[in-house]
Scaffold this active site. Structure first.
Site, PDB file in Angstrom:
ATOM      1  N   LYS A   4       0.846  -1.197   0.000  1.00  0.00           N
ATOM      2  CA  LYS A   4       0.000   0.000   0.000  1.00  0.00           C
ATOM      3  C   LYS A   4       0.885   1.252   0.000  1.00  0.00           C
ATOM      4  O   LYS A   4       2.013   1.210   0.477  1.00  0.00           O
ATOM      5  CB  LYS A   4      -0.856   0.028   1.271  1.00  0.00           C
ATOM      6  N   ARG A   8     -10.362 -11.457   1.731  1.00  0.00           N
ATOM      7  CA  ARG A   8     -11.198 -12.523   1.161  1.00  0.00           C
ATOM      8  C   ARG A   8     -10.486 -13.869   1.218  1.00  0.00           C
ATOM      9  O   ARG A   8     -11.133 -14.912   1.328  1.00  0.00           O
ATOM     10  CB  ARG A   8     -11.616 -12.136  -0.265  1.00  0.00           C
TER      11      ARG A   8
END
Ligand code: BES
Ligand code: MN
Ligand code: ZN
Length: 488
Positions: free
Chosen positions: A266, A340
């Site tokens: 990130k 996920r």
């Protein structure tokens, strides 16, 4: 801050809170205050343009003719108040008085006795502060408010009812504590230790480490934590308050204790926020504390996947293919779409091991959620109209609002993949939905709801029920959802 309950009497110190409706009518103790005061309250209201609107407040210092040192008038508005409206009234009193200089507050709840418990709940909720690391904060910056006394005609009954509500607030506070902790303090194993504390309330806790998860074939969850020096954990909690043999309700949480993005790193600015990427797990754990604390009459199982997503020489690479516990293979195209991957194995493990009636997962899953709903509503994604509407209703009564977004087979196709059974990202559009479609592939058709709480776990500004920081959004929602639909 302490909440106390006492029989009705005119306070002779601190701050006295009275409620007034839109017609500026007083009842009960508020009427006595009005009578004893040497100045006319209605004139004061006119001067201050105070019209008694819902949640509006007016503070009067050193009211003439009375012994207490300030009077806080709170408006009730002209509509019927639901549970959450009452909770917010209590919260607004604390927001107003926390740093006021007063240490004692007396709330005249005599003519709204039925709601006194809710007012107390709101007051307690709003008093939370995460200040354990502020070692040099001067007393002048600390809250002055120490005691709130709710004055009613039946203090004992209200106090008994509140005892149960305060257990739910304990759960909310636990969640806020967990999401506020920095990543160097809260990592998978220390998080699991905090979860083990729930066994004091009668919750059965089991924790699986990496070796056990490897045996179960959880290649999806494990690939997220493989770049971290911290060992990944899967914690299971069970609360058996219902009938023996009844299938449990299941809650599953994403517990990424820090999300750097992994090799798909990130950007630096704002990355510190990713300490609360365990918010789904934090909410599930707070919920278990609430349900066990108030001895909910339901069988509940909770599963949280606890991992740290770090880049390193051993970390998962974009393009790596992993095999999940379900047997389905996944091409990891972006290591930052890790939530996920964690939930895939947690969901599969949960349905296979516990055969639940239905599953509800919570996760700070996508930044796209904040783009679509901002910080007001959490998004829900589900194949069940019934569960969705039950959650919507519980959201209205608790202020933890949820809004349903669609799922559809055409969105599901967007995660098909040439290399493996699926890829872990969709295209540019509908990012929150393609993430939900990914999860659905691991539910084995057990009825399911996914709640994306990316926008609601944390707030950069003060809210009605919480100071800026962790909100605990979801705990009261799901506690209410269970209470209204799945108990007794
Ligand atoms: N934890 C983030 C989602 C997130 C971002 C929550 C900002 C709260 C605030 C999640 O793991 C993530 O990084 N998602 C990616 C998915 C993308 C790579 C498909 C995102 O949303 O950018
Ligand atoms: Mn991520
Ligand atoms: Zn994440």
């Amino acid at each position: 801050m302490q909440i106390n309950f006492s029989e009705l009497a005119m306070p002779n110190t601190g701050c006295c809170v009275i409620f007034v409706n839109k017609d500026l009518e007083f009842n009960g103790l508020a009427a006595s205050v009005n009578q004893q005061m040497n100045s006319d309250l209605k004139t004061i209201f006119e001067t201050a343009k105070f019209s008694g609107g819902k949640g509006a407040t007016l503070e009067i210092l050193a009211p003439n003719g009375l012994n207490f040192d300030r009077l806080l008038v709170v408006g009730l508005g002209d509509k019927d108040l639901n549970d959450q409206d009452n909770v917010e009234l209590g919260a607004s009193v604390v927001a107003k008085m926390l740093h006021s200089g007063s240490s004692e507050v007396f709330v005249a709840a005599d003519f709204i006795e039925a709601n006194a418990t809710l007012i107390a709940e709101g007051a307690l909720l709003r008093s939370y502060r995460f200040d354990k690391y502020r070692t040099k904060e001067p007393d002048s910056k600390k809250p002055s408010l120490k005691n709130i006394t709710i004055l009613t005609n039946d203090a004992e009954t209200v106090s008994d009812k509140f005892a149960e509500r305060s257990k739910v607030v304990d759960g909310v506070f636990f969640t806020r504590d967990l999401v506020s902790e920095p990543g160097n303090v809260l990592y998978p194993e220390s998080f699991a230790d905090r979860i083990r504390e729930l066994s004091d309330l009668g919750v059965e806790v089991d924790v699986l480490g990496e070796a056990e998860m490897e045996k179960l074939g959880m290649g999806s969850l494990l690939c997220v934590g493989i770049g971290s020096d911290r060992e990944s954990q899967l914690a299971v909690m069970r609360w058996n308050g219902g009938n023996e043999g009844d299938a449990p309700i299941a809650f599953i949480g994403k517990g990424v204790t820090f999300d750097t993005g992994g090799i798909s790193l990130k950007p630096g600015p704002g990355m510190e926020q990713m300490k609360w990427d365990m918010g789904g797990a934090g909410t599930v754990v707070g919920l278990m504390k609430a349900l066990a604390g108030r001895k909910a009459k339901a069988n509940i199982v909770a599963v949280v996947g606890l991992v740290e997503n770090m880049p390193s020489g051993g970390a998962t690479r974009p393009g790596d293919v992993v095999t999940s516990m379900s047997g389905q293979t996944i091409e990891v195209l972006n290591t930052d779409a890790e939530g996920r991957l964690v939930l895939a194995d947690a969901l599969w493990y949960c349905q296979e091991t516990y055969k639940p009636k239905f599953m509800i997962d919570l996760a700070t899953l996508t930044g796209a959620m904040i783009i679509s709903l901002g910080h007001e509503y959490a998004g829900i994604f589900s194949d069940s109209d019934e569960l969705s509407s039950q959650l919507y209703d519980a959201g209205i009564e608790t202020g933890d609002k949820v809004w349903r977004l669609p799922i559809h087979e055409n969105y599901d196709k967007l995660i098909n993949c040439d290399v493996a059974d699926m890829k872990n990202i969709g295209g540019r559009g509908a990012g929150s939905i393609t993430a939900a479609q990914f999860l659905k592939r691991f539910t084995n058709d057990v009825p399911w709801v996914h709640i994306d709480i990316a926008g609601t776990v944390w707030s950069e500004k003060d809210l009605p029920m919480s100071e800026k920081g962790g909100t605990g959004h979801g705990v009261r929602l799901l506690d209410r959802f269970v209470a209204d639909n799945y108990e007794g």
